[in-house]
Each structure stands twice: as C-alpha cells, then as structure tokens.
Design an enzyme around this catalytic site. Structure first.
Site, short mmCIF file in Angstrom:
data_model
loop_
_atom_site.label_atom_id
_atom_site.label_comp_id
_atom_site.label_asym_id
_atom_site.label_seq_id
_atom_site.Cartn_x
_atom_site.Cartn_y
_atom_site.Cartn_z
NE ARG A 61 -3.86 2.17 2.36
CZ ARG A 61 -3.99 2.74 3.54
NH1 ARG A 61 -3.29 2.37 4.61
NH2 ARG A 61 -4.83 3.87 3.57
CG HIS A 65 -1.26 5.18 -0.76
ND1 HIS A 65 -1.92 5.93 0.37
CD2 HIS A 65 -2.06 4.31 -0.92
CE1 HIS A 65 -3.28 5.36 0.68
NE2 HIS A 65 -3.42 4.29 -0.35
CG ASN A 93 -0.94 8.64 2.53
OD1 ASN A 93 -1.36 7.78 1.86
ND2 ASN A 93 -0.19 9.49 1.65
CG HIS A 206 -8.33 -3.61 -2.12
ND1 HIS A 206 -9.17 -2.81 -2.75
CD2 HIS A 206 -7.39 -2.71 -1.76
CE1 HIS A 206 -8.98 -1.51 -2.81
NE2 HIS A 206 -7.94 -1.28 -2.28
#
Length: 334
Positions: A61, A65, A93, A206
C-alpha cells in the site's frame, strides 16, 4: 522445474518487450555500485514479516500511495517540517505503517554503499519482496512461482529511481478514494498511464490488509434516500460490518479485514466481490461495466490469470518515475 524455468524465461522476454522499464531505469543499475543491495533489502523485509504479518500489505500500500502522487519517488516517506504537512500526514495516509522497514533497509544499504541507492528504489524492492516472501510462505509450490520469478527479476530488478524533494499532504487527494465510482477510477489510473486491466488487477491488492470503518461507512449507514445500506452488499455481510462499525462508532481502530484471507495473497477478493462481499464502493464499482466485470470474473475463476496480470501491472506502476536526488535519510531531504 525445468519447465517452470523455461516458462519464466519466456514470460520475462514478453514482459521486457511489452513493458520496458522507464528510460531512467535499468535492470543492472546497481550491479557494480551496490551488488549486495537486494540481499540487504530482502533481509530487512524478512525480519519484519517474521514479527508482523501485516507488513506485506503495509509495504504494498505504501508503494502504491507513493507512486500515485508524484511518481515512485519516496515522497511518501518524508516527514512534515515546519508549516509543510507531508504526504504521510494526509488523510488517506494516516493509517500507513511499517515505515521502519524502509528505514532499516536504508541503514543496511547505506552501510554497504553510502549515497548510491535511492529510498524510492528501496521501497519498490521492499514492496516486491514483501509480497513474494509471503506468497512463498503460504504456498510451497504453485503456478505463481513462475510469476514471482518474473516480478523479482524485472520489476524489482529495474532500478535507478530518484528521491523527490517535495511532499504535500494536500496532494494526497490525487489518490483513488474508496468511494470512487468506475469513471473516477478509470480517469485516475489513466492519468498515470495505467489501463483498465491495471485498475482491476491492482485492486486485487485488497486481498491483503485491513480497512477502518471510516473508509466504508458510506455503504452501511445512510447509503442514500432509499436505502440505509448499499443494496449491492450481501445482507449477512452488511450485518457483520454494521456490528463492528455502528453508526456512531467511537472505537479508534475498528474495521474489517479486506477479504476472508486477508493475510494470504490470493484471488479471494474477486470471488467475494462477485458475492456482494466487497468492502469499498470502489471495489463494487468494478462490477458496473462489462469490461471490468469480465476481468473480475476472470480473476475470480483463475488465480493464475490474476497472478500474471498483477505482476504486469505492478511493473507498469513501479516504472512511473520522479525525483531529483539520492536521500541519505529517507525521512529528510538532503
């Protein structure tokens, strides 16, 4: 095993042609300047995973990001300073964690070859190794072995990223939100040169991790004027989400695992999505166009097809470059 190696080589050739690394990147960028780089990063990641099974999801992740703001330039690692709030303090975040893994890897790499390897390269390598190690830990022999070999040798092997000097919390609004519909998602990915296939495959990330109530509250309370709960949610699944996330939830870390096997990298995410058991609105939106729904069905029925496309899509995303320097400390500009 010979067949697997041959297939790995064939796929590597195809991927190298169809998905060449960005111009600034090279497979052997640090072969002479820091030959022990990959070993040092892998060691730090392995140590972290042994102590915390959430590390693979966290690093995957974090890398995502990072790449979606200013390219893969490690701007997500910078600390806020003075009046400037950095990306890591932006609303999307706040829940990022495992930054210590990158710091530990950076220290090890700096001890071997100071001032040579960017934090951006280390983050890309760490994300790759975190998922690859967890796959091997959960699956002794699998078809995915082939694609992990490809991922390790191409995506993680492509190095030469530079670290960025700018990090702004306000820019985290560029990240795809869990409330996005399919049009918003497609536009967001297209702006980064990523396709619909990349969108559906990367959403499969996910399969690892945890979601806080705030990210899916819109689906289980006051959904719209006609329904309190999103009618696309399976009723029993919606009830379970409402039980852990009541309307006025005050439990700080309440939430739900992203799928039924949230510490295993598999295709359960897609199977659950087709059953109405997805967490985010953005997940559900993948079923709203014929093309994206077809891809969801494809990956739900074939773990091998998902594995293959996930690797290709990670290669694409990790090749989005940016940055200007090699940081000595990943938390601070030079």
């Amino acid at each position: 095993m010979t067949g697997i190696i041959s297939l790995s080589f064939a796929i590597l050739v195809v991927i190298a042609v169809v998905f060449p690394a960005a111009k600034a990147l090279s497979l052997n960028y640090h072969d002479h300047t820091c030959p022990q780089l990959e070993f040092a990063v892998s060691k730090a990641v392995k140590k972290a995973i042994l102590n915390d099974k959430t590390v693979p999801a966290a690093l995957l992740r974090m890398h995502f990001h990072d790449c979606f703001i200013r390219g893969c330039d490690a701007s997500v690692l910078l600390e806020s300073k003075g009046k400037n709030q950095a990306e890591k303090d932006g609303p999307p975040n706040i829940s990022l964690h495992a930054f210590y893994v990158i710091d530990d890897a950076k220290k090890a790499v700096e001890a071997l070859c100071p001032g040579v390897v960017s934090c951006a390269d280390i983050l890309a390598l760490a994300a790759r190794d975190a998922v690859a190690m967890y796959i091997f830990a959960c699956s002794v022999v699998s078809y995915l072995y082939t694609f992990v070999l490809v991922w390790r040798s191409h995506m993680g092997g492509s190095k030469g990223r530079k670290d960025g000097r700018i990090s702004k919390a306000s820019e985290t609004r560029r990240l795809p939100a869990p409330t996005f519909n399919i049009s918003q998602l497609q536009q967001n990915f297209a702006q980064r040169g990523l396709s619909v296939e990349d969108l559906v495959a990367l959403s499969g990330g996910h399969t690892l991790g945890f979601a806080h109530c705030s990210s899916f509250q819109n689906r289980i309370h006051n959904f719209n004027a006609s329904f309190d709960v999103d009618p696309t949610l399976h009723s029993s699944f919606a009830s379970s989400l409402r039980s852990v996330c009541p309307a006025h939830n005050k439990v700080r870390n309440a939430g739900s695992a992203l799928d039924s096997t949230s510490t295993t990298f598999d295709n359960a995410y897609y199977k659950l999505l087709l059953q109405g058991k997805s967490i985010f609105s953005s997940d559900q939106s993948l079923l709203t166009t014929p093309k994206t729904k077809a891809l969801v069905s494809k990956y739900a029925s074939s773990k091998e097809e998902f594995d293959k496309q996930f690797v290709k899509s990670m290669i694409r995303m990790s090749s989005i470059t940016g940055g200007q320097e090699i940081r000595r400390d990943c938390k601070l500009v030079n």
